[in-house]
Enzyme design. Structure first.
Site, short mmCIF file in Angstrom:
data_model
loop_
_atom_site.label_atom_id
_atom_site.label_comp_id
_atom_site.label_asym_id
_atom_site.label_seq_id
_atom_site.Cartn_x
_atom_site.Cartn_y
_atom_site.Cartn_z
N ILE A 117 2.64 3.67 -4.85
CA ILE A 117 1.74 2.72 -4.19
C ILE A 117 0.80 3.45 -3.25
O ILE A 117 1.22 4.34 -2.51
CB ILE A 117 2.56 1.69 -3.38
CG1 ILE A 117 3.40 0.86 -4.34
CG2 ILE A 117 1.67 0.79 -2.54
CD1 ILE A 117 4.62 0.29 -3.71
N CYS A 118 -0.45 3.07 -3.27
CA CYS A 118 -1.41 3.62 -2.32
C CYS A 118 -1.75 2.54 -1.29
O CYS A 118 -2.51 1.61 -1.57
CB CYS A 118 -2.67 4.08 -3.05
SG CYS A 118 -3.89 4.75 -1.94
#
Ligand SMILES: [Zn+2]
Ligand SMILES: [Zn+2]
Ligand SMILES: [Zn+2]
Lengths: 188, 118
Positions: A117-118
């Site tokens: 996840i960013c």
């Protein structure tokens, strides 16, 4: 939510009894860690401040540092899907952020297909001030993750570059693929 | 749930509780004796919104030992550090954080120690 707090209450009562009967701490654990004490406050705070699209699931209510956050977006490309995030809070919390993985396969510019996840606040080291800071709390993490499906959705700084390019190239085709993934992987 | 909420209020300097409690009693006083209006002023001057010197890292008041020292029973050694930005933290908490990111967690300025003490 109710079950969780009830369980915690019972546990607290049990711990109190234990310490009465045996002054030394119980065999299986050392003293409560700083992380656990922070989570004792932050988890109930997160519970009562959860976005309406989210639920939390504690497999073991004695382990507040390991749980799942389930996001079911009400609108947007991923609406109707059920996206499960596993959240692990390391021992060094809150000097370091929780680690989060998306367990549901998804076509999303900021979430890779293998679940990375960013999200800025989950970034451990950041040169600017947008990364993790100990002023953040678990409720901010829950809100941040839920916003990945709305306000924080970001096609300009993608983690899944292919998905972002797909969107730039052909929006309706991108949406079709998103919906296909939702139907296939995010329904339960 | 209710007991945990109480804990949370403690942490935020019991803003809500403190305020409504003192307001109410003053109001009652005022109804009985209108001339206790003075008291209103005093209550109003307690600015409950000001930051009550809580360490933003461990969320314990800086004048008390930090969470870590409390668990390890090292209350005596726990001191306060002030930055050039005038924000204060437990020195224990801040020394862990600067290894991670050399900025004040509250104002994001580069962290420069102004003073360490009690
Ligand atoms: Zn502290
Ligand atoms: Zn300390
Ligand atoms: Zn500062």
């Amino acid at each position: 939510m109710l079950t969780l707090s009830k369980k915690r209450k019972e546990d607290a009562a049990r711990r109190a009894n234990n310490s009465l009967s045996s002054p030394q701490t119980s065999d299986n654990s050392k003293r409560a860690s700083v992380r656990d004490m922070l989570l004792n406050k932050e988890v109930p705070e997160m519970d009562v401040n959860l976005p309406s699209s989210c639920t939390v699931d504690f497999e073991d209510p004695n382990k507040l540092h390991s749980f799942k956050l389930i996001v079911t977006p009400e609108e947007g490309y991923w609406r109707g899907g059920r996206f499960v995030f596993s959240i692990h809070v390391p021992e060094e919390y809150n000097i370091v952020p929780p680690t989060v993985k998306c367990l549901t396969r998804i076509w999303h510019p900021n979430i890779s297909e293998d679940g990375n996840i960013c999200l800025s606040i989950l970034r451990e080291h950041s040169v600017d001030g947008t990364g993790w800071a100990p002023t953040r709390r678990m409720k901010d993490v829950a809100w941040g993750l839920s916003f990945l499906f709305s306000d924080l959705l970001n096609f300009d700084d993608p983690l899944n570059i292919e998905a972002a390019e797909h969107y730039q190239r052909n929006r309706s085709d991108f949406e079709a693929k998103v919906r296909h993934y939702v139907e296939r992987y995010a329904k339960s | 749930m209710s007991d945990s909420q109480v804990i949370m209020k403690d942490e935020t300097c019991s803003t809500a509780n403190g305020k409504s409690g003192s307001m109410e009693s003053t109001k009652q006083d005022a109804e009985v004796k209108p001339f206790t209006l003075k008291k209103w002023n005093i209550v109003a001057m307690w600015s409950w919104d000001v930051d009550c010197d809580t360490c933003a890292i461990c969320r314990v008041q800086v004048m008390d030992a930090c969470l870590r020292c409390q668990t390890e029973n090292k209350q005596e050694e726990c001191v306060v550090v002030w930055g050039e930005c005038n924000h204060s933290f437990h020195n224990c908490c801040m020394s862990l954080w600067v290894k991670q990111n050399n900025r004040c967690p509250l104002c994001q300025q580069e962290w420069m120690v102004q003073r360490i003490g009690k």
